[in-house]
Design a protein around this motif. Structure first.
Motif, mmCIF file in Angstrom:
data_model
loop_
_atom_site.group_PDB
_atom_site.id
_atom_site.type_symbol
_atom_site.label_atom_id
_atom_site.label_comp_id
_atom_site.label_asym_id
_atom_site.label_seq_id
_atom_site.Cartn_x
_atom_site.Cartn_y
_atom_site.Cartn_z
ATOM 1 N N LYS A 97 -29.961 2.621 69.171
ATOM 2 C CA LYS A 97 -29.285 3.705 68.433
ATOM 3 C C LYS A 97 -29.146 3.319 66.964
ATOM 4 O O LYS A 97 -28.849 2.168 66.638
ATOM 5 C CB LYS A 97 -27.874 3.919 69.013
ATOM 6 C CG LYS A 97 -27.881 4.391 70.458
ATOM 7 C CD LYS A 97 -27.990 5.907 70.522
ATOM 8 C CE LYS A 97 -27.869 6.449 71.916
ATOM 9 N NZ LYS A 97 -29.056 6.280 72.759
ATOM 10 N N ILE A 98 -29.305 4.320 66.121
ATOM 11 C CA ILE A 98 -29.216 4.083 64.681
ATOM 12 C C ILE A 98 -27.848 3.495 64.313
ATOM 13 O O ILE A 98 -27.752 2.619 63.450
ATOM 14 C CB ILE A 98 -29.536 5.381 63.878
ATOM 15 C CG1 ILE A 98 -29.530 5.106 62.368
ATOM 16 C CG2 ILE A 98 -28.617 6.522 64.219
ATOM 17 C CD1 ILE A 98 -30.559 4.155 61.870
ATOM 18 N N GLU A 99 -26.782 3.929 65.007
ATOM 19 C CA GLU A 99 -25.433 3.425 64.690
ATOM 20 C C GLU A 99 -25.349 1.915 64.915
ATOM 21 O O GLU A 99 -24.716 1.208 64.132
ATOM 22 C CB GLU A 99 -24.357 4.118 65.554
ATOM 23 C CG GLU A 99 -23.886 5.463 65.021
ATOM 24 C CD GLU A 99 -24.945 6.545 65.173
ATOM 25 O OE1 GLU A 99 -25.823 6.379 66.070
ATOM 26 O OE2 GLU A 99 -24.929 7.522 64.404
ATOM 27 N N ASP A 100 -26.004 1.425 65.983
ATOM 28 C CA ASP A 100 -25.959 -0.023 66.271
ATOM 29 C C ASP A 100 -26.666 -0.801 65.169
ATOM 30 O O ASP A 100 -26.181 -1.831 64.698
ATOM 31 C CB ASP A 100 -26.638 -0.334 67.617
ATOM 32 C CG ASP A 100 -25.908 0.335 68.764
ATOM 33 O OD1 ASP A 100 -24.706 0.622 68.591
ATOM 34 O OD2 ASP A 100 -26.541 0.586 69.808
ATOM 35 N N LYS A 138 -24.782 -3.473 58.056
ATOM 36 C CA LYS A 138 -23.601 -3.452 57.181
ATOM 37 C C LYS A 138 -22.833 -4.762 57.284
ATOM 38 O O LYS A 138 -22.320 -5.277 56.298
ATOM 39 C CB LYS A 138 -22.701 -2.275 57.536
ATOM 40 C CG LYS A 138 -23.262 -0.967 57.014
ATOM 41 C CD LYS A 138 -22.257 0.141 57.105
ATOM 42 C CE LYS A 138 -22.744 1.377 56.373
ATOM 43 N NZ LYS A 138 -22.067 2.587 56.824
ATOM 44 N N GLU A 186 -34.337 6.570 59.208
ATOM 45 C CA GLU A 186 -32.924 6.964 59.369
ATOM 46 C C GLU A 186 -31.995 5.948 58.708
ATOM 47 O O GLU A 186 -31.032 6.309 58.044
ATOM 48 C CB GLU A 186 -32.585 7.035 60.854
ATOM 49 C CG GLU A 186 -32.827 8.390 61.473
ATOM 50 C CD GLU A 186 -32.259 8.443 62.877
ATOM 51 O OE1 GLU A 186 -33.040 8.215 63.801
ATOM 52 O OE2 GLU A 186 -31.042 8.685 63.033
ATOM 53 N N LEU A 187 -32.334 4.676 58.912
ATOM 54 C CA LEU A 187 -31.498 3.612 58.351
ATOM 55 C C LEU A 187 -31.462 3.702 56.819
ATOM 56 O O LEU A 187 -30.402 3.604 56.200
ATOM 57 C CB LEU A 187 -32.047 2.242 58.791
ATOM 58 C CG LEU A 187 -31.291 1.020 58.294
ATOM 59 C CD1 LEU A 187 -29.880 0.969 58.864
ATOM 60 C CD2 LEU A 187 -32.040 -0.273 58.668
ATOM 61 N N LEU A 196 -27.236 0.228 62.118
ATOM 62 C CA LEU A 196 -26.484 0.392 60.867
ATOM 63 C C LEU A 196 -25.291 -0.579 60.818
ATOM 64 O O LEU A 196 -25.052 -1.238 59.798
ATOM 65 C CB LEU A 196 -25.992 1.840 60.785
ATOM 66 C CG LEU A 196 -25.437 2.318 59.459
ATOM 67 C CD1 LEU A 196 -26.506 2.254 58.367
ATOM 68 C CD2 LEU A 196 -24.946 3.758 59.594
ATOM 69 N N LEU A 197 -24.586 -0.693 61.945
ATOM 70 C CA LEU A 197 -23.431 -1.607 62.000
ATOM 71 C C LEU A 197 -23.838 -3.047 61.729
ATOM 72 O O LEU A 197 -23.186 -3.761 60.979
ATOM 73 C CB LEU A 197 -22.782 -1.537 63.391
ATOM 74 C CG LEU A 197 -21.684 -0.520 63.577
ATOM 75 C CD1 LEU A 197 -21.216 -0.540 65.023
ATOM 76 C CD2 LEU A 197 -20.516 -0.831 62.637
ATOM 77 N N ARG A 203 -29.274 6.545 55.726
ATOM 78 C CA ARG A 203 -27.843 6.263 55.889
ATOM 79 C C ARG A 203 -27.346 5.261 54.858
ATOM 80 O O ARG A 203 -26.179 5.277 54.482
ATOM 81 C CB ARG A 203 -27.559 5.750 57.304
ATOM 82 C CG ARG A 203 -27.978 6.725 58.396
ATOM 83 C CD ARG A 203 -26.968 7.843 58.595
ATOM 84 N NE ARG A 203 -25.773 7.383 59.259
ATOM 85 C CZ ARG A 203 -25.570 7.468 60.564
ATOM 86 N NH1 ARG A 203 -26.472 8.004 61.351
ATOM 87 N NH2 ARG A 203 -24.443 7.049 61.100
#
Ligand code: S3P
Length: 172
Positions: free
Chosen positions: A156-159, A165, A19-20, A161-162, A23
């Motif tokens: 979570k993928i959002e964590d 980044k 997923e990472l 990813l953040l 994204r």
């Protein structure tokens, strides 16, 4: 950019890694699948034929190879950071994230997928529990040597990813 995901079997390295990479728009490599393709054998067959020592040697060779790829997320098998100087090499070549999922959660996930994992196959639920607890105790210091830690039973993928980044931006 080169990102390594490390952690115990069942912590979600492969699914989060895939997923990472999607994204970030970069490639994904699962080191176990890379080894299987390189040697034209499954991980289970490699363990049976060459023993764990033989597997670790092949894992090391493949890790060195993928460590030269550019713009990639690499999910490495649970044991890889704990053999040779693999962890140091990963840190030299990229950003290493330890996905720190609690032992109890790992055990419940692994009970469902033990057939795919030569180190767990044939073990009862109780045996898996004591094996994972014992192994995590030994492996944790290696994993904790990663530059970045992400903790939680439901990462979570959002964590992820953040965090990635932020690191990329800080490096620029
Ligand atoms: C291992 C983990 C496996 C695989 C092999 C050995 C380990 O990978 O490399 O079965 O020693 O923890 P996953 O962590 O992707 O299951």
């Amino acid at each position: 950019m080169r990102i390594f995901l490390v952690g115990y079997m069942g912590c979600g390295k492969s699914s989060l890694g895939r997923e990472l990479s999607d994204r970030l728009g970069i490639s994904f490599i699962d080191l176990d699948r890379f080894i299987e393709t390189r040697y034209q054998k499954t991980i289970i067959e490699i363990f049976k034929e060459f023993g764990e020592k033989g597997f670790r040697e092949k894992e090391r060779i493949c890790l060195q190879e993928v460590s030269s790829f550019e713009n990639v997320v690499i999910a490495v098998g649970g044991g890889a950071p704990c053999f040779y100087d693999n962890m140091e090499k990963m840190k030299e070549n990229g950003s290493c994230f330890f996905l720190d999922v609690g032992e109890k959660e790992l055990v419940s996930r692994l009970k469902k997928s033990k057939q795919e994992r030569p180190l767990l196959d044939g073990k009862s639920s109780d045996e898996i529990m004591s094996f994972v607890m014992g192994m995590m105790k030994k492996r944790r210091p290696y994993y904790e040597n990663a530059q970045y830690l992400i903790k939680g039973n439901d990462i979570k993928i959002e964590d992820l990813l953040l965090r990635v980044k932020k690191i990329v931006n800080d490096d620029m």
